[in-house]
Design a protein around this motif. Structure first.
Motif, PDB file in Angstrom:
ATOM      1  N   TRP A 175       0.852  -1.174   0.000  1.00 22.16           N
ATOM      2  CA  TRP A 175       0.000   0.000   0.000  1.00 22.16           C
ATOM      3  C   TRP A 175       0.894   1.231   0.000  1.00 22.16           C
ATOM      4  O   TRP A 175       1.912   1.267   0.700  1.00 22.16           O
ATOM      5  N   ALA A 176       0.498   2.230  -0.753  1.00 27.09           N
ATOM      6  CA  ALA A 176       1.204   3.507  -0.743  1.00 27.09           C
ATOM      7  C   ALA A 176       0.465   4.435   0.215  1.00 27.09           C
ATOM      8  O   ALA A 176      -0.760   4.349   0.354  1.00 27.09           O
ATOM      9  N   VAL A 177       1.219   5.291   0.872  1.00 25.28           N
ATOM     10  CA  VAL A 177       0.613   6.271   1.773  1.00 25.28           C
ATOM     11  C   VAL A 177       1.500   7.513   1.777  1.00 25.28           C
ATOM     12  O   VAL A 177       2.719   7.413   1.785  1.00 25.28           O
ATOM     13  N   GLU A 178       0.852   8.675   1.724  1.00 29.91           N
ATOM     14  CA  GLU A 178       1.606   9.923   1.738  1.00 29.91           C
ATOM     15  C   GLU A 178       1.970  10.270   3.172  1.00 29.91           C
ATOM     16  O   GLU A 178       1.165  10.117   4.091  1.00 29.91           O
ATOM     17  N   GLY A 179       3.208  10.717   3.357  1.00 30.20           N
ATOM     18  CA  GLY A 179       3.659  11.094   4.687  1.00 30.20           C
ATOM     19  C   GLY A 179       5.075  11.610   4.628  1.00 30.20           C
ATOM     20  O   GLY A 179       5.672  11.707   3.562  1.00 30.20           O
ATOM     21  N   ASP A 180       5.595  11.935   5.801  1.00 26.02           N
ATOM     22  CA  ASP A 180       6.955  12.442   5.859  1.00 26.02           C
ATOM     23  C   ASP A 180       7.581  11.975   7.163  1.00 26.02           C
ATOM     24  O   ASP A 180       6.884  11.834   8.174  1.00 26.02           O
ATOM     25  N   LEU A 181       8.848  11.702   7.124  1.00 23.02           N
ATOM     26  CA  LEU A 181       9.585  11.385   8.341  1.00 23.02           C
ATOM     27  C   LEU A 181      11.052  11.688   8.109  1.00 23.02           C
ATOM     28  O   LEU A 181      11.523  11.726   6.976  1.00 23.02           O
ATOM     29  N   ASP A 182      11.751  11.897   9.193  1.00 20.72           N
ATOM     30  CA  ASP A 182      13.176  12.182   9.133  1.00 20.72           C
ATOM     31  C   ASP A 182      13.918  10.852   9.209  1.00 20.72           C
ATOM     32  O   ASP A 182      13.806  10.144  10.213  1.00 20.72           O
ATOM     33  N   PRO A 183      14.677  10.492   8.161  1.00 19.49           N
ATOM     34  CA  PRO A 183      15.404   9.218   8.179  1.00 19.49           C
ATOM     35  C   PRO A 183      16.333   9.065   9.386  1.00 19.49           C
ATOM     36  O   PRO A 183      16.610   7.944   9.811  1.00 19.49           O
ATOM     37  N   ALA A 184      16.785  10.177   9.957  1.00 15.25           N
ATOM     38  CA  ALA A 184      17.686  10.113  11.111  1.00 15.25           C
ATOM     39  C   ALA A 184      16.988   9.548  12.347  1.00 15.25           C
ATOM     40  O   ALA A 184      17.652   9.119  13.289  1.00 15.25           O
ATOM     41  N   THR A 185      15.645   9.551  12.346  1.00 18.96           N
ATOM     42  CA  THR A 185      14.904   9.032  13.504  1.00 18.96           C
ATOM     43  C   THR A 185      14.643   7.532  13.395  1.00 18.96           C
ATOM     44  O   THR A 185      14.031   6.949  14.282  1.00 18.96           O
ATOM     45  N   LEU A 186      15.103   6.900  12.313  1.00 15.67           N
ATOM     46  CA  LEU A 186      14.837   5.473  12.109  1.00 15.67           C
ATOM     47  C   LEU A 186      15.357   4.659  13.294  1.00 15.67           C
ATOM     48  O   LEU A 186      16.482   4.847  13.744  1.00 15.67           O
ATOM     49  N   HIS A 187      14.494   3.784  13.796  1.00 17.24           N
ATOM     50  CA  HIS A 187      14.870   2.889  14.898  1.00 17.24           C
ATOM     51  C   HIS A 187      14.256   1.525  14.596  1.00 17.24           C
ATOM     52  O   HIS A 187      13.043   1.353  14.677  1.00 17.24           O
ATOM     53  N   SER A 188      15.094   0.573  14.221  1.00 18.72           N
ATOM     54  CA  SER A 188      14.628  -0.743  13.769  1.00 18.72           C
ATOM     55  C   SER A 188      14.701  -1.794  14.875  1.00 18.72           C
ATOM     56  O   SER A 188      15.524  -1.708  15.783  1.00 18.72           O
ATOM     57  N   ASN A 189      13.844  -2.805  14.713  1.00 18.27           N
ATOM     58  CA  ASN A 189      13.942  -3.987  15.565  1.00 18.27           C
ATOM     59  C   ASN A 189      15.192  -4.775  15.169  1.00 18.27           C
ATOM     60  O   ASN A 189      15.873  -4.437  14.203  1.00 18.27           O
ATOM     61  N   THR A 190      15.510  -5.827  15.904  1.00 17.19           N
ATOM     62  CA  THR A 190      16.715  -6.612  15.641  1.00 17.19           C
ATOM     63  C   THR A 190      16.365  -8.069  15.345  1.00 17.19           C
ATOM     64  O   THR A 190      15.245  -8.518  15.593  1.00 17.19           O
ATOM     65  N   PHE A 191      17.337  -8.779  14.813  1.00 22.13           N
ATOM     66  CA  PHE A 191      17.214 -10.223  14.577  1.00 22.13           C
ATOM     67  C   PHE A 191      18.536 -10.866  14.960  1.00 22.13           C
ATOM     68  O   PHE A 191      19.563 -10.185  15.050  1.00 22.13           O
ATOM     69  N   GLU A 192      18.496 -12.164  15.197  1.00 21.45           N
ATOM     70  CA  GLU A 192      19.716 -12.888  15.541  1.00 21.45           C
ATOM     71  C   GLU A 192      20.076 -13.842  14.419  1.00 21.45           C
ATOM     72  O   GLU A 192      19.200 -14.434  13.792  1.00 21.45           O
ATOM     73  N   MET A 193      21.367 -13.971  14.171  1.00 18.67           N
ATOM     74  CA  MET A 193      21.853 -14.957  13.210  1.00 18.67           C
ATOM     75  C   MET A 193      23.254 -15.390  13.612  1.00 18.67           C
ATOM     76  O   MET A 193      23.943 -14.679  14.354  1.00 18.67           O
ATOM     77  N   GLN A 194      23.620 -16.556  13.121  1.00 17.02           N
ATOM     78  CA  GLN A 194      24.969 -17.049  13.388  1.00 17.02           C
ATOM     79  C   GLN A 194      25.947 -16.253  12.533  1.00 17.02           C
ATOM     80  O   GLN A 194      25.797 -16.180  11.316  1.00 17.02           O
ATOM     81  N   TRP A 195      26.927 -15.618  13.193  1.00 14.14           N
ATOM     82  CA  TRP A 195      27.905 -14.828  12.457  1.00 14.14           C
ATOM     83  C   TRP A 195      29.213 -14.806  13.231  1.00 14.14           C
ATOM     84  O   TRP A 195      29.197 -14.574  14.421  1.00 14.14           O
TER      85      TRP A 195
END
Length: 151
Positions: free
Chosen positions: A87-107
């Protein structure tokens, strides 16, 4: 068939349309840039409404709750065969505020050591010309559909 649901956030700046795309986190994509960006998306939970999944995934990956007038786009099929509902939606946000969840992997691989990584390491606004270079090629039709619908 596996399915993902996502949101294509867009904004109008002057006469240009811009698209908000995300770069995948983790060590596999750390040095890759061209053709790996994506709309924020993820797999649906069992019995979850696709639009609700798209909104939830956006919030998990970007850290911002989005609402507005959602425009349903035609689904696409990615190279791996996964169907993406968007879905497309119009909006705005500052990329500097991005805060993502995490995942675990073997590394590193086969090391037996589990490490935690952000699912998304950054987000950015792209004009169409830059977006078609950055985004996974199978997702370009999502941008084209939105442009047609807004014309």
């Amino acid at each position: 068939m596996r399915q993902s649901a996502g949101l294509l956030l867009y904004r109008k700046t002057g006469t240009e349309l811009e698209f908000f795309l995300i770069h995948p986190g983790g060590p596999i994509f750390a040095k890759k840039d061209v053709g790996v960006w994506s709309v924020p998306k993820g797999e649906l939970d069992e019995n979850e409404e696709p639009l609700h999944a798209a909104i939830r995934e956006f919030e998990e990956e970007v850290g911002t709750k989005i609402n507005g007038d959602f425009i349903e786009l035609r689904p696409i099929i990615q190279k791996g065969g996964k169907k993406v509902l968007c879905w497309a939606v119009e909006g705005d946000l500052d990329p500097a505020t991005l805060h993502s969840n995490t995942f675990e992997m073997q590394w590193p691989p086969k090391s037996g050591k589990m490490q935690s990584f952000v699912e998304v390491d950054r987000g950015e606004w792209f004009t169409y010309d830059k977006a078609i270079l950055a985004i996974k090629d199978r997702q370009i039709p999502l941008l084209d559909q939105l442009i047609s619908l807004l014309a």
